[in-house]
Design a protein around this motif. Structure first.
Motif, PDB file in Angstrom:
ATOM      1  N   VAL A  22      13.935  18.240  -8.030  1.00 47.18           N
ATOM      2  CA  VAL A  22      13.607  18.044  -9.441  1.00 47.18           C
ATOM      3  C   VAL A  22      12.906  16.703  -9.646  1.00 47.18           C
ATOM      4  O   VAL A  22      11.896  16.614 -10.351  1.00 47.18           O
ATOM      5  CB  VAL A  22      14.863  18.170 -10.333  1.00 47.18           C
ATOM      6  CG1 VAL A  22      14.561  17.771 -11.767  1.00 47.18           C
ATOM      7  CG2 VAL A  22      15.413  19.593 -10.273  1.00 47.18           C
ATOM      8  N   GLU A  25       9.370  16.851  -8.721  1.00 47.90           N
ATOM      9  CA  GLU A  25       8.555  17.482  -9.774  1.00 47.90           C
ATOM     10  C   GLU A  25       8.158  16.448 -10.831  1.00 47.90           C
ATOM     11  O   GLU A  25       7.022  16.428 -11.304  1.00 47.90           O
ATOM     12  CB  GLU A  25       9.311  18.632 -10.431  1.00 47.90           C
ATOM     13  CG  GLU A  25       9.526  19.825  -9.553  1.00 47.90           C
ATOM     14  CD  GLU A  25       8.287  20.684  -9.399  1.00 47.90           C
ATOM     15  OE1 GLU A  25       7.452  20.717 -10.321  1.00 47.90           O
ATOM     16  OE2 GLU A  25       8.156  21.329  -8.351  1.00 47.90           O
ATOM     17  N   TYR A  29       4.382  15.030 -11.754  1.00 48.71           N
ATOM     18  CA  TYR A  29       3.836  14.938 -13.107  1.00 48.71           C
ATOM     19  C   TYR A  29       3.286  13.533 -13.364  1.00 48.71           C
ATOM     20  O   TYR A  29       2.165  13.374 -13.872  1.00 48.71           O
ATOM     21  CB  TYR A  29       4.890  15.302 -14.162  1.00 48.71           C
ATOM     22  CG  TYR A  29       4.514  14.791 -15.515  1.00 48.71           C
ATOM     23  CD1 TYR A  29       3.433  15.341 -16.204  1.00 48.71           C
ATOM     24  CD2 TYR A  29       5.174  13.712 -16.089  1.00 48.71           C
ATOM     25  CE1 TYR A  29       3.037  14.830 -17.435  1.00 48.71           C
ATOM     26  CE2 TYR A  29       4.792  13.208 -17.307  1.00 48.71           C
ATOM     27  CZ  TYR A  29       3.721  13.766 -17.985  1.00 48.71           C
ATOM     28  OH  TYR A  29       3.317  13.247 -19.195  1.00 48.71           O
ATOM     29  N   GLU A  59       7.893  13.362 -21.696  1.00 49.42           N
ATOM     30  CA  GLU A  59       7.543  14.544 -20.915  1.00 49.42           C
ATOM     31  C   GLU A  59       8.326  14.614 -19.599  1.00 49.42           C
ATOM     32  O   GLU A  59       8.628  15.718 -19.120  1.00 49.42           O
ATOM     33  CB  GLU A  59       6.048  14.578 -20.651  1.00 49.42           C
ATOM     34  CG  GLU A  59       5.543  15.832 -19.994  1.00 49.42           C
ATOM     35  CD  GLU A  59       5.754  17.109 -20.800  1.00 49.42           C
ATOM     36  OE1 GLU A  59       5.756  18.196 -20.191  1.00 49.42           O
ATOM     37  OE2 GLU A  59       5.915  17.042 -22.037  1.00 49.42           O
ATOM     38  N   LYS A  62      11.305  16.752 -20.046  1.00 46.83           N
ATOM     39  CA  LYS A  62      10.967  18.170 -20.167  1.00 46.83           C
ATOM     40  C   LYS A  62      10.591  18.767 -18.809  1.00 46.83           C
ATOM     41  O   LYS A  62      10.935  19.915 -18.517  1.00 46.83           O
ATOM     42  CB  LYS A  62       9.840  18.351 -21.176  1.00 46.83           C
ATOM     43  CG  LYS A  62      10.259  17.956 -22.586  1.00 46.83           C
ATOM     44  CD  LYS A  62       9.108  18.073 -23.559  1.00 46.83           C
ATOM     45  CE  LYS A  62       9.546  17.648 -24.947  1.00 46.83           C
ATOM     46  NZ  LYS A  62       8.446  17.759 -25.916  1.00 46.83           N
ATOM     47  N   VAL A  63       9.891  17.998 -17.998  1.00 46.46           N
ATOM     48  CA  VAL A  63       9.526  18.459 -16.652  1.00 46.46           C
ATOM     49  C   VAL A  63      10.796  18.737 -15.853  1.00 46.46           C
ATOM     50  O   VAL A  63      10.899  19.763 -15.164  1.00 46.46           O
ATOM     51  CB  VAL A  63       8.625  17.425 -15.935  1.00 46.46           C
ATOM     52  CG1 VAL A  63       8.494  17.737 -14.457  1.00 46.46           C
ATOM     53  CG2 VAL A  63       7.259  17.364 -16.600  1.00 46.46           C
ATOM     54  N   VAL A  65      13.780  19.533 -16.915  1.00 43.98           N
ATOM     55  CA  VAL A  65      14.451  20.731 -17.428  1.00 43.98           C
ATOM     56  C   VAL A  65      13.699  21.987 -16.982  1.00 43.98           C
ATOM     57  O   VAL A  65      14.310  22.959 -16.526  1.00 43.98           O
ATOM     58  CB  VAL A  65      14.598  20.664 -18.963  1.00 43.98           C
ATOM     59  CG1 VAL A  65      15.046  21.999 -19.537  1.00 43.98           C
ATOM     60  CG2 VAL A  65      15.582  19.559 -19.347  1.00 43.98           C
ATOM     61  N   ARG A  66      12.365  21.971 -17.073  1.00 41.45           N
ATOM     62  CA  ARG A  66      11.588  23.128 -16.612  1.00 41.45           C
ATOM     63  C   ARG A  66      11.783  23.377 -15.120  1.00 41.45           C
ATOM     64  O   ARG A  66      11.700  24.511 -14.656  1.00 41.45           O
ATOM     65  CB  ARG A  66      10.100  22.943 -16.921  1.00 41.45           C
ATOM     66  CG  ARG A  66       9.756  23.109 -18.381  1.00 41.45           C
ATOM     67  CD  ARG A  66       8.264  23.256 -18.611  1.00 41.45           C
ATOM     68  NE  ARG A  66       7.491  22.109 -18.193  1.00 41.45           N
ATOM     69  CZ  ARG A  66       7.151  21.077 -18.962  1.00 41.45           C
ATOM     70  NH1 ARG A  66       7.521  21.054 -20.230  1.00 41.45           N
ATOM     71  NH2 ARG A  66       6.435  20.082 -18.482  1.00 41.45           N
ATOM     72  N   ALA A  67      12.082  22.321 -14.374  1.00 40.61           N
ATOM     73  CA  ALA A  67      12.305  22.448 -12.933  1.00 40.61           C
ATOM     74  C   ALA A  67      13.719  22.931 -12.606  1.00 40.61           C
ATOM     75  O   ALA A  67      14.044  23.139 -11.445  1.00 40.61           O
ATOM     76  CB  ALA A  67      12.028  21.118 -12.239  1.00 40.61           C
ATOM     77  N   GLY A  68      14.568  23.086 -13.633  1.00 42.24           N
ATOM     78  CA  GLY A  68      15.887  23.652 -13.405  1.00 42.24           C
ATOM     79  C   GLY A  68      17.077  22.791 -13.749  1.00 42.24           C
ATOM     80  O   GLY A  68      18.216  23.228 -13.575  1.00 42.24           O
TER      81      GLY A  68
END
Length: 98
Positions: A22, A25, A29, A59, A62-63, A65-68
């Protein structure tokens, strides 16, 4: 460049390998923003315009969270100089990495 930030993202996930995935990720970004950055063992430093950096910090959560990540904690340090330039990453650390 009137600001620099250091951000440590701590995603709530199971196991060290997931934390690394994570965080990778998030670092990808940060790299994609095109700003100057430096990855350290506990945090990543980024330098640029204050307002742009604040958006990047937002951001990053958010990245993750989107990664899990189920949730995210972050520690952020901000150095802001509205009427001038802040010390660059290069000036701060280059002599220590020769």
């Amino acid at each position: 460049m009137n600001a620099s930030v250091a951000i440590q993202v701590l995603p709530k996930v199971d196991g060290d390998e997931e934390v690394i995935r994570v965080v990778d990720e998030v670092i990808a970004y940060i790299k994609s923003t095109g700003l100057s950055y430096f990855v350290g063992p506990c945090e990543t430093s980024i330098e640029g315009d204050y307002d742009e950096l604040m958006e990047i910090i937002k951001e990053c959560q958010k990245v993750a969270v989107r990664a899990g990540a189920q949730s995210v904690s972050a520690y952020v340090k901000i150095n802001y100089r509205p009427e001038g330039d802040v010390l660059t990453i290069e000036k701060k650390v280059t002599k220590h990495h020769r």
